[in-house]
Design a protein around this motif. Structure first.
Motif, PDB file in Angstrom:
ATOM      1  N   GLU A 165      11.020  32.721  79.412  1.00 55.41           N
ATOM      2  CA  GLU A 165      10.070  31.901  78.663  1.00 55.41           C
ATOM      3  C   GLU A 165       9.219  32.771  77.746  1.00 55.41           C
ATOM      4  O   GLU A 165       8.920  32.381  76.616  1.00 55.41           O
ATOM      5  N   ARG A 166       8.860  33.940  78.198  1.00 56.16           N
ATOM      6  CA  ARG A 166       8.066  34.826  77.346  1.00 56.16           C
ATOM      7  C   ARG A 166       8.864  35.276  76.129  1.00 56.16           C
ATOM      8  O   ARG A 166       8.325  35.373  75.021  1.00 56.16           O
ATOM      9  N   ARG A 167      10.141  35.546  76.320  1.00 55.11           N
ATOM     10  CA  ARG A 167      10.964  35.926  75.167  1.00 55.11           C
ATOM     11  C   ARG A 167      11.059  34.766  74.184  1.00 55.11           C
ATOM     12  O   ARG A 167      10.995  34.968  72.957  1.00 55.11           O
ATOM     13  N   ALA A 168      11.180  33.555  74.717  1.00 53.40           N
ATOM     14  CA  ALA A 168      11.234  32.382  73.842  1.00 53.40           C
ATOM     15  C   ALA A 168       9.917  32.219  73.079  1.00 53.40           C
ATOM     16  O   ALA A 168       9.915  31.884  71.885  1.00 53.40           O
ATOM     17  N   GLU A 169       8.795  32.455  73.752  1.00 49.60           N
ATOM     18  CA  GLU A 169       7.501  32.342  73.089  1.00 49.60           C
ATOM     19  C   GLU A 169       7.350  33.386  71.982  1.00 49.60           C
ATOM     20  O   GLU A 169       6.769  33.110  70.926  1.00 49.60           O
ATOM     21  N   GLN A 170       7.872  34.574  72.223  1.00 50.25           N
ATOM     22  CA  GLN A 170       7.830  35.600  71.181  1.00 50.25           C
ATOM     23  C   GLN A 170       8.630  35.164  69.957  1.00 50.25           C
ATOM     24  O   GLN A 170       8.194  35.358  68.815  1.00 50.25           O
ATOM     25  N   ASP A 171       9.788  34.557  70.195  1.00 53.54           N
ATOM     26  CA  ASP A 171      10.580  34.043  69.079  1.00 53.54           C
ATOM     27  C   ASP A 171       9.826  32.945  68.333  1.00 53.54           C
ATOM     28  O   ASP A 171       9.884  32.865  67.093  1.00 53.54           O
TER      29      ASP A 171
END
Length: 700
Positions: free
Chosen positions: A444-450
């Motif tokens: 989820e954090r990687r998705a938020e960064q995107d």
């Protein structure tokens, strides 16, 4: 409840609101009274998700006033930041609510606070989530407080959730506290930054049927959002130097790292701008003074890390500017929400940098617990017949203090360890690393960064984009942002300012503080060192070209030390910069020789750096310290005691003609400084009058 009773509550609530805000014509915003009524009349559990400035604090202070007037016990308000507590106490006083805090900055007041609490002279007790697990507070005060509490308030409640943008393990402990509350005690959770997933998770944490959820639109009509993409740190700083005074009123300039905040503030001050740095490493009194100066408009801006974040209350804040992007739209919305709360217009500007992703990755991985480390901690505590302090445990498990403290909190919340007055113990409860859960959080954090990168490049309305990322179905184009109304900022920078910024970022030289004390616990590792390092064996203060996180030289250094980067001779540009550091050093006595440390990973880099300095300085290079085959290199992840134990007696000066004068000790990267400390001790004992450490980069 009768109509008359409902009317009485509303009238009393409205009177308390007007006292709080100091206006006789004040009216409730949509949803405020509904939340108060649910808490006071219904004694229910409620979640309020409303934009910053909507008036969430008015809900819990007015509800507290009504509950206390009805004979209820004090409200316990769990608040995450000391700066936020100060503002909340001031606001409570305006409503005639007696609020006090127990936190790390007012230990001298605890006795008086607790006495007032016992005398029922406190309406609101503010505590941090960490305080709830302080052994004396948890065991001696909390049970009695739970029995008489009138209401529990969890501010910034998104921290309860795994999906919130802050990883605060102690917030997860609140679920157990809520479960201890009698059903008749109202519980309020408030936040401005929650998407649908966080809302569902927090409702579940509240642990009751029929939670009243009041969620309003998150659009901020006063904010004018924009993004300015500039090529590098020099261009961003030059823009700030040129345009800071054009931004309305006073505001906040956010940076992603402590060093960036300190360096930016210093450079702005040197150019005549009234600014101050504000970070988690600033002294508590200095932070409080800086907050006051910003509120009184005595500075143009605070240059701050996220330490100045949740709940900081300056209604007329004129702008929020980011040098580097936060790692998610949710975190960004929370920070920009500081601006324009009581003004018709406020400017919000993002200046992203190419280094943002690397910084996001560092902080994301630093906060996640590691299974192998957790097993080490549990094994060490299980083998001990007494509680171990964090310092004692650090000397046993080879984990640095900060990540160890975070890991202990996670294990404590999970029930595997417990904090006692003498330290930490293992509870014996079975514990399994929840890889699936942490994997979901990381994904989820990687998705938020995107999503944050999408925000930077979108051609659609920026406010609408942020609202939709927070699952606000009321989102429509704002008509004000740079995409809706056209760019409102100029990217132009004068030649003189550009040269000034480049010169500022070209500044070289960072002190490398010398270690003066051996770490505790070395005796347990078979190393006969303890206490203060004898003066005749100490290193002198050293120098680094720059920190890896620096705005200027940090960039080329990060490339040189990047994972997978090949070992190479020191680039001429970096060598020339190092010579400038040496020229400006101001040492009491010039070194008479150069020696280097052996390197496993970058032998060519270190050797070329040492030889280059020796050649330019016309000094003899006497070689590198010998190290035993397989000698540990001082792992960055290890703690102080283990690193010293690895390095002790590993170096040898055999074969080196160590002079009696000052010696320049060269290495590539300094982290804990223990490698430099141990090597300097060996050189001093071999006859060097002093040892001057010099490294290319300082981590952090």
């Amino acid at each position: 409840m009768t109509a008359d009773a409902t009317t009485d509550i509303r009238e009393a609530a409205l009177a308390a609101l007007r006292q709080l805000v100091g206006r006789e014509d004040a009216r409730f915003h949509d949803g405020q009274y509904e939340a108060i009524e649910a808490l006071v009349a219904g004694r229910r559990r409620a979640l309020v998700v409303q934009r910053t400035g909507w008036g969430k604090s008015a809900v819990y202070f007015v509800a507290t006033r009504l509950l206390r007037d009805g004979g209820a016990g004090p409200t316990v308000l769990v608040s995450p930041l000391i700066a936020l507590m100060r503002d909340q106490i001031a606001a409570a006083g305006r409503a005639g609510v007696r609020a006090v805090a127990i936190n790390s900055t007012n230990a001298h007041e605890w006795t008086e606070v607790l006495a007032r609490l016992d005398a029922d002279e406190v309406d609101v007790l503010l505590v941090s989530p960490e305080r709830l697990n302080n052994p004396s507070f948890r065991d001696e005060r909390l049970p009695a407080l739970v029995r008489r509490v009138g209401m529990l308030v969890v501010d910034e409640a998104h921290c309860i959730s795994d999906w919130g943008h802050d990883f605060r393990p102690d917030y997860r402990r609140l679920r157990d506290l809520i479960a201890q509350m009698p059903p008749s005690v109202p519980v309020l959770a408030t936040t401005a930054t929650a998407n649908s997933r966080v809302v569902a998770d927090v409702v579940d944490q509240l642990g009751a049927e029929g939670v009243t959820t009041i969620r309003g639109p998150l659009a901020r009509s006063s904010l004018r959002l924009g993004v300015l993409r500039l090529p590098d740190a020099t261009a961003r700083l030059a823009w700030l130097l040129s345009h800071l005074d054009e931004l309305p009123g006073s505001g906040i300039v956010y940076t992603l790292t402590v060093s960036a905040a300190v360096d930016t503030a210093r450079l702005l001050r040197e150019q005549g701008h009234e600014v101050r740095a504000y970070t988690g490493q600033s002294d508590a009194d200095e932070r409080e003074e800086s907050e006051g100066m910003l509120k009184r408009n005595e500075v143009k801006a605070l240059v701050a890390t996220s330490a100045l974040g949740m709940g900081f209350d300056k209604p007329d804040l004129g702008f929020v500017l980011h040098l580097g992007a936060p790692s998610s739209p949710v975190a960004y919305y929370q920070q920009v929400g500081r601006a324009g709360r009581a003004t018709e217009s406020a400017d919000v500007l993002l200046l992203p940098g190419p280094e943002d992703r690397d910084i996001w990755h560092y902080f994301a991985t630093a906060s996640m617990p590691d299974e192998e480390r957790a097993e080490r901690v549990l094994s060490a505590l299980g083998a001990s017949d007494r509680p171990l302090s964090t310092a004692a445990l650090e000397a046993v498990v080879d984990i640095r203090r900060t990540p160890l403290e975070l890991l202990l909190k996670v294990l404590d919340v999970d029930g595997a360890v417990r904090r006692e007055k003498g330290g930490w113990i293992a509870t014996g409860e079975p514990w399994t690393y929840d890889a699936e859960r942490y994997g979901r959080i990381a994904a989820e954090r990687r998705a938020e960064q995107d999503h944050m990168l999408e925000y930077e490049t979108t051609t659609a309305c920026r406010m609408e984009f942020l609202q939709r990322r927070l699952d606000d179905d009321t989102a429509v184009p704002c008509g004000r942002c740079d995409n809706c109304a056209g760019p409102w900022i100029s990217a132009e920078v004068g030649q003189r300012v550009s040269e000034s910024a480049a010169s500022a970022l070209d500044r070289v030289g960072v002190p490398v503080e010398a270690r003066r004390q051996w770490p505790s616990g070395l005796d347990r590792l078979g190393v006969p060192l303890k206490g203060r390092i004898p003066a005749e064996e100490q290193a002198s203060e050293g120098r680094a070209l720059a920190r890896l996180t620096d705005l200027g030289w940090g960039g080329p250094l990060r490339e040189l030390f990047a994972a997978g980067a090949p070992d190479q001779a020191v680039p001429r540009r970096l060598l020339d910069a190092c010579v400038r550091v040496l020229a400006d050093w101001g040492w009491q006595e010039r070194p008479v020789a150069v020696v280097s440390l052996p390197s496993r990973t970058r032998p060519q880099l270190v050797a070329s750096l040492a030889n280059g300095i020796a050649s330019i300085g016309r000094l003899p290079y006497i070689g590198e310290l010998a190290g035993e085959p397989g000698a540990p290199a001082g792992r960055p992840s290890g703690n102080s005691a283990f690193r010293v134990a690895e390095l002790h007696d590993r170096f040898s000066v055999a074969g080196l003609d160590v002079p009696a004068g000052p010696v320049l000790l060269v290495d590539d990267l300094a982290d804990s400084r223990w490698t430099l400390t141990v090597a300097a001790r060996d050189l001093r004992r071999a006859g060097a009058a002093s040892v001057l450490p010099f490294v290319l980069a300082l981590r952090g």
